[in-house]
Enzyme design. Structure first.
Site, PDB file in Angstrom:
ATOM      1  N   GLU A  16       0.847  -1.196   0.000  1.00 25.02           N
ATOM      2  CA  GLU A  16       0.000   0.000   0.000  1.00 25.02           C
ATOM      3  C   GLU A  16       0.878   1.239   0.000  1.00 25.02           C
ATOM      4  O   GLU A  16       1.547   1.534   0.995  1.00 25.02           O
ATOM      5  CB  GLU A  16      -0.912  -0.002   1.232  1.00 25.02           C
ATOM      6  N   ARG A  66       0.365  10.348   0.501  1.00 18.21           N
ATOM      7  CA  ARG A  66       0.684  11.369   1.505  1.00 18.21           C
ATOM      8  C   ARG A  66       1.925  12.155   1.151  1.00 18.21           C
ATOM      9  O   ARG A  66       2.376  12.976   1.943  1.00 18.21           O
ATOM     10  CB  ARG A  66       0.891  10.716   2.878  1.00 18.21           C
ATOM     11  N   LYS A 123     -10.997  -2.545   6.452  1.00 16.34           N
ATOM     12  CA  LYS A 123      -9.863  -2.156   7.290  1.00 16.34           C
ATOM     13  C   LYS A 123     -10.419  -1.641   8.623  1.00 16.34           C
ATOM     14  O   LYS A 123     -11.334  -0.807   8.624  1.00 16.34           O
ATOM     15  CB  LYS A 123      -9.078  -1.075   6.544  1.00 16.34           C
TER      16      LYS A 123
END
Ligand code: 3PG
Length: 210
Positions: free
Chosen positions: A43, A47, A131
């Site tokens: 993943e 950011r 998640k």
């Protein structure tokens, strides 16, 4: 490229590394180091300014990696990540805009939930692997134990505050399919280019049993 379901992606290994890539030149060696240890689903979080280029670079150069995108916050994020070649998506919460856009694009999603209401809302959309975020701050293992009976059709990838120390406690739960975490790619090792250490951390994580 074959499209994989989120079930299959979460079943590749017990741990999905959560990556914050600051320096594009580290993306490919980092992915290679993680794949060498056995962790294939990666993943890359949106950011940093180079995140989309990192997804593209890993997709081009590391065929055994299944590169996904994390921190999806908007429809535009989804469109950009799909264009960069992301093969699955992760978001910190449950956003209709993100989920609708991902569904239209055929992007398998692992959306974040922190409450039974959010988990039920996701299930109403046909999403059954979720998640649990941020796992430790939200009560961790005891919350997932409490959810197991009333939400028995749902499985979770707890993420947030996990480590080699507490990951086994989560992986022992019947409603956990895998966990997510950044501990397999420590910032100091990435900065130092210590790929052998990252491969070793990946190998140890791969050996955790689900
Ligand atoms: C994150 O938000 O960065 C992920 O949940 C990873 O959390 P961690 O750094 O605690 O593993």
């Amino acid at each position: 490229m074959t499209r994989m379901t989120i079930e299959r992606i979460c079943g590749l290994a017990p741990v999905i590394p959560v990556l914050i890539i600051d320096d594009l030149s580290t993306a490919v060696p980092l992915a290679r180091a993680l794949v060498a240890g056995g962790l294939r689903a990666l993943e890359v979080t949106l950011r940093t300014p180079v995140a989309l280029d990192a997804i593209r670079a890993i997709g081009d150069a590391v065929p055994d990696a299944v590169v996904g995108v994390g921190t999806l916050r908007s429809a535009a994020d989804v469109d950009a990540a799909v264009a960069a070649g992301a093969r699955f998506g992760v978001s910190p919460g449950l956003s209709a805009a993100v989920l609708d856009t991902a569904a239209d694009a055929g992007l398998p999603m692992l959306p974040g939930v922190a409450t039974p209401t959010e988990a039920m809302t996701a299930a109403e959309r046909g999403l059954h692997i979720l998640k649990f975020f941020p796992a430790e701050a939200n009560g961790g293992v005891s919350v997932l134990k409490a959810w197991n009976s009333p939400l028995q059709d749902l499985c979770f990838c707890p993420t947030g505050g996990l480590s080699a120390g507490n990951a086994p406690d989560y992986l022992a739960l019947p409603n956990v399919v895998c966990v997510g975490g950044s501990w397999v790619a420590p910032k100091d090792a990435v900065t130092a280019g210590d790929w052998a250490r990252i491969t070793e951390l990946s190998r140890q994580a791969f050996d955790l049993s689900v």
